[in-house]
Scaffold this motif. Structure first.
Motif, PDB file in Angstrom:
ATOM      1  N   GLN A   1       1.023  -2.511   1.942  1.00 57.10           N
ATOM      2  CA  GLN A   1       2.398  -2.698   2.389  1.00 57.10           C
ATOM      3  C   GLN A   1       2.486  -3.729   3.505  1.00 57.10           C
ATOM      4  O   GLN A   1       3.435  -4.512   3.563  1.00 57.10           O
ATOM      5  N   CYS A   2       1.478  -3.728   4.386  1.00 54.04           N
ATOM      6  CA  CYS A   2       1.439  -4.749   5.439  1.00 54.04           C
ATOM      7  C   CYS A   2       1.320  -6.140   4.829  1.00 54.04           C
ATOM      8  O   CYS A   2       2.031  -7.066   5.211  1.00 54.04           O
ATOM      9  N   ASP A   3       0.405  -6.269   3.878  1.00 55.89           N
ATOM     10  CA  ASP A   3       0.181  -7.559   3.246  1.00 55.89           C
ATOM     11  C   ASP A   3       1.421  -8.060   2.518  1.00 55.89           C
ATOM     12  O   ASP A   3       1.651  -9.267   2.408  1.00 55.89           O
ATOM     13  N   ALA A   4       2.224  -7.114   1.996  1.00 54.53           N
ATOM     14  CA  ALA A   4       3.436  -7.478   1.274  1.00 54.53           C
ATOM     15  C   ALA A   4       4.625  -7.709   2.204  1.00 54.53           C
ATOM     16  O   ALA A   4       5.719  -8.059   1.743  1.00 54.53           O
ATOM     17  N   GLY A   5       4.409  -7.507   3.511  1.00 49.58           N
ATOM     18  CA  GLY A   5       5.475  -7.714   4.472  1.00 49.58           C
ATOM     19  C   GLY A   5       6.470  -6.580   4.557  1.00 49.58           C
ATOM     20  O   GLY A   5       7.543  -6.720   5.162  1.00 49.58           O
ATOM     21  N   MET A   6       6.128  -5.415   3.981  1.00 53.25           N
ATOM     22  CA  MET A   6       7.051  -4.275   3.988  1.00 53.25           C
ATOM     23  C   MET A   6       7.066  -3.563   5.337  1.00 53.25           C
ATOM     24  O   MET A   6       8.070  -2.957   5.711  1.00 53.25           O
ATOM     25  N   ILE A   7       5.951  -3.598   6.049  1.00 53.34           N
ATOM     26  CA  ILE A   7       5.872  -3.016   7.385  1.00 53.34           C
ATOM     27  C   ILE A   7       5.102  -3.986   8.279  1.00 53.34           C
ATOM     28  O   ILE A   7       4.338  -4.813   7.795  1.00 53.34           O
ATOM     29  N   GLU A   8       5.304  -3.864   9.592  1.00 53.12           N
ATOM     30  CA  GLU A   8       4.658  -4.776  10.530  1.00 53.12           C
ATOM     31  C   GLU A   8       3.165  -4.508  10.654  1.00 53.12           C
ATOM     32  O   GLU A   8       2.355  -5.422  10.719  1.00 53.12           O
TER      33      GLU A   8
ATOM     34  N   LEU B   1     -14.146  -6.731  10.530  1.00 51.61           N
ATOM     35  CA  LEU B   1     -14.664  -7.610   9.484  1.00 51.61           C
ATOM     36  C   LEU B   1     -14.323  -7.115   8.077  1.00 51.61           C
ATOM     37  O   LEU B   1     -14.598  -7.816   7.106  1.00 51.61           O
ATOM     38  N   THR B   2     -13.752  -5.929   7.970  1.00 56.61           N
ATOM     39  CA  THR B   2     -13.354  -5.384   6.674  1.00 56.61           C
ATOM     40  C   THR B   2     -11.841  -5.227   6.627  1.00 56.61           C
ATOM     41  O   THR B   2     -11.177  -5.186   7.669  1.00 56.61           O
ATOM     42  N   ARG B   3     -11.319  -5.149   5.425  1.00 58.58           N
ATOM     43  CA  ARG B   3      -9.881  -4.979   5.226  1.00 58.58           C
ATOM     44  C   ARG B   3      -9.661  -3.701   4.420  1.00 58.58           C
ATOM     45  O   ARG B   3     -10.185  -3.561   3.315  1.00 58.58           O
ATOM     46  N   ASP B   4      -8.889  -2.771   4.979  1.00 55.78           N
ATOM     47  CA  ASP B   4      -8.702  -1.472   4.340  1.00 55.78           C
ATOM     48  C   ASP B   4      -8.175  -1.607   2.917  1.00 55.78           C
ATOM     49  O   ASP B   4      -7.258  -2.404   2.657  1.00 55.78           O
ATOM     50  N   HIS B   5      -8.736  -0.822   2.029  1.00 53.73           N
ATOM     51  CA  HIS B   5      -8.187  -0.671   0.678  1.00 53.73           C
ATOM     52  C   HIS B   5      -7.283   0.563   0.699  1.00 53.73           C
ATOM     53  O   HIS B   5      -7.662   1.643   0.271  1.00 53.73           O
ATOM     54  N   SER B   6      -6.070   0.372   1.221  1.00 55.89           N
ATOM     55  CA  SER B   6      -5.158   1.494   1.402  1.00 55.89           C
ATOM     56  C   SER B   6      -3.737   1.075   1.063  1.00 55.89           C
ATOM     57  O   SER B   6      -3.406  -0.118   1.048  1.00 55.89           O
ATOM     58  N   VAL B   7      -2.902   2.068   0.819  1.00 56.24           N
ATOM     59  CA  VAL B   7      -1.493   1.800   0.524  1.00 56.24           C
ATOM     60  C   VAL B   7      -0.818   1.144   1.729  1.00 56.24           C
ATOM     61  O   VAL B   7      -0.053   0.181   1.581  1.00 56.24           O
ATOM     62  N   LEU B   8      -1.117   1.617   2.922  1.00 62.19           N
ATOM     63  CA  LEU B   8      -0.496   1.035   4.111  1.00 62.19           C
ATOM     64  C   LEU B   8      -0.905  -0.421   4.309  1.00 62.19           C
ATOM     65  O   LEU B   8      -0.091  -1.262   4.673  1.00 62.19           O
ATOM     66  N   ARG B   9      -2.185  -0.716   4.071  1.00 65.59           N
ATOM     67  CA  ARG B   9      -2.641  -2.101   4.198  1.00 65.59           C
ATOM     68  C   ARG B   9      -1.948  -2.986   3.165  1.00 65.59           C
ATOM     69  O   ARG B   9      -1.552  -4.123   3.467  1.00 65.59           O
TER      70      ARG B   9
ATOM     71  N   SER C   1      -0.188   1.054  11.406  1.00 67.35           N
ATOM     72  CA  SER C   1       0.091   2.161  12.329  1.00 67.35           C
ATOM     73  C   SER C   1       1.562   2.562  12.320  1.00 67.35           C
ATOM     74  O   SER C   1       1.914   3.669  12.735  1.00 67.35           O
ATOM     75  N   GLU C   2       2.426   1.659  11.821  1.00 67.34           N
ATOM     76  CA  GLU C   2       3.852   1.962  11.779  1.00 67.34           C
ATOM     77  C   GLU C   2       4.271   2.588  10.457  1.00 67.34           C
ATOM     78  O   GLU C   2       5.427   2.989  10.309  1.00 67.34           O
ATOM     79  N   GLY C   3       3.365   2.698   9.508  1.00 68.78           N
ATOM     80  CA  GLY C   3       3.712   3.228   8.197  1.00 68.78           C
ATOM     81  C   GLY C   3       3.955   4.724   8.218  1.00 68.78           C
ATOM     82  O   GLY C   3       3.597   5.424   9.171  1.00 68.78           O
ATOM     83  N   PRO C   4       4.592   5.261   7.159  1.00 65.68           N
ATOM     84  CA  PRO C   4       4.872   6.692   7.084  1.00 65.68           C
ATOM     85  C   PRO C   4       3.590   7.514   7.136  1.00 65.68           C
ATOM     86  O   PRO C   4       2.578   7.160   6.526  1.00 65.68           O
ATOM     87  N   ALA C   5       3.636   8.621   7.855  1.00 70.26           N
ATOM     88  CA  ALA C   5       2.458   9.484   7.985  1.00 70.26           C
ATOM     89  C   ALA C   5       1.995   9.996   6.625  1.00 70.26           C
ATOM     90  O   ALA C   5       0.801  10.203   6.401  1.00 70.26           O
ATOM     91  N   ALA C   6       2.945  10.177   5.702  1.00 72.21           N
ATOM     92  CA  ALA C   6       2.589  10.705   4.379  1.00 72.21           C
ATOM     93  C   ALA C   6       1.692   9.757   3.592  1.00 72.21           C
ATOM     94  O   ALA C   6       0.972  10.184   2.686  1.00 72.21           O
TER      95      ALA C   6
END
Length: 259
Positions: A149-156, A139-147, A159-164
């Motif tokens: 990037q997902c929203d921008a279509g940069m990654i699927e 019910l929540t949406r992460d406030h994170s760099v990976l999230r 969980s597939e984003g860079p570990a860094a």
């Protein structure tokens, strides 16, 4: 853990928190108030004493603001004000004490109202899930760099984003003078199960396994909470892991269960 009767809807709650298998200190903080229907979980950051202090202050400020007025009269603006006070407490403490500078915290919190409404506020990447039937939904949406990037279509997927980039937040409690929380309202239904958790759980345990635990054990929050923490530790326990499990039911069903 005990059952609370407050009109139409009731709930049972339990929390569990563990340092994990790698960390030296637990920087998570959790609190439940079953009588008032309040839950809050914070995952601190900042190292040394900072992370633990940030999460503790965020939880304390949240509970102090809402406990005196909790009930069906609570509205979204009450939650926003509680987040404002939590943010201010952490931010000002960091300004006063150089050893605490750079500290911050996530926060995910809710108010279960007896009229069948769940109010939720969150900042950061700690999450709130709902199991309804056999369907688990975040019910929540992460406030994170990976999230982002997902929203921008940069990654699927995150969980597939860079570990860094894992753990890099775009919003957090106490980092800046002001923070904007996401605040939402959701209808409760009997036999819903809710889970608030830090990323120490979701980094170790899949959503499919979380759903299985809640389907099987959600009706007993203390058992479900302990089992989820144990699962995270069994699979590496790379971070502090904290959970709150809430099971909702109606007064009629509660009376039958207690009968």
């Amino acid at each position: 853990m005990f059952s609370v009767s407050k009109g139409k809807f009731n709930w049972r709650m339990a929390a569990a928190s563990h340092v994990g298998q790698v960390r030296l200190r637990n920087e998570d903080c959790v609190a439940c108030d079953e009588m008032r229907g309040l839950v809050v979980l914070a995952d601190g950051m900042g190292g040394h004493a900072g992370g633990a202090e940030a999460s503790r202050m965020a939880v304390q400020a949240w509970m102090e603001r809402l406990s005196p007025v909790a009930g069906d009269s609570l509205v979204e603006d009450d939650l926003r004000h509680a987040v404002y006070l939590a943010n201010r407490a952490v931010f000002m403490a960091a300004r006063r004490d150089p050893s605490l500078r750079g500290m911050g915290s996530t926060l995910v919190a809710g108010c279960f109202r007896a009229d069948g409404v769940l109010l939720v506020a969150h900042v950061g990447d700690s999450r709130l899930y709902r199991l309804r039937g056999d369907v688990l939904e975040c019910l929540t949406r992460d406030h994170s760099v990976l999230r982002a990037q997902c929203d921008a279509g940069m990654i699927e997927s995150a969980s597939e984003g860079p570990a860094a980039l894992r753990g890099l937040l775009t919003r957090a409690i106490g980092v800046e003078a002001e923070v904007v929380p996401d605040v939402d309202a959701f209808p409760l239904e009997p036999e819903d199960h809710y889970l608030l958790c830090s990323d120490g759980l979701t980094d170790m345990v899949t959503e499919a396994d979380i759903a299985e635990v809640l389907v099987t054990l959600g009706g007993s929050p203390p058992v479900a909470a302990k089992h989820l923490v144990d699962l995270a530790n069994d699979r590496g326990g790379m971070d502090n892991v904290s959970v709150i499990v809430v099971s909702s039911c109606t007064s009629v069903r509660l009376g039958t269960e207690l009968g």
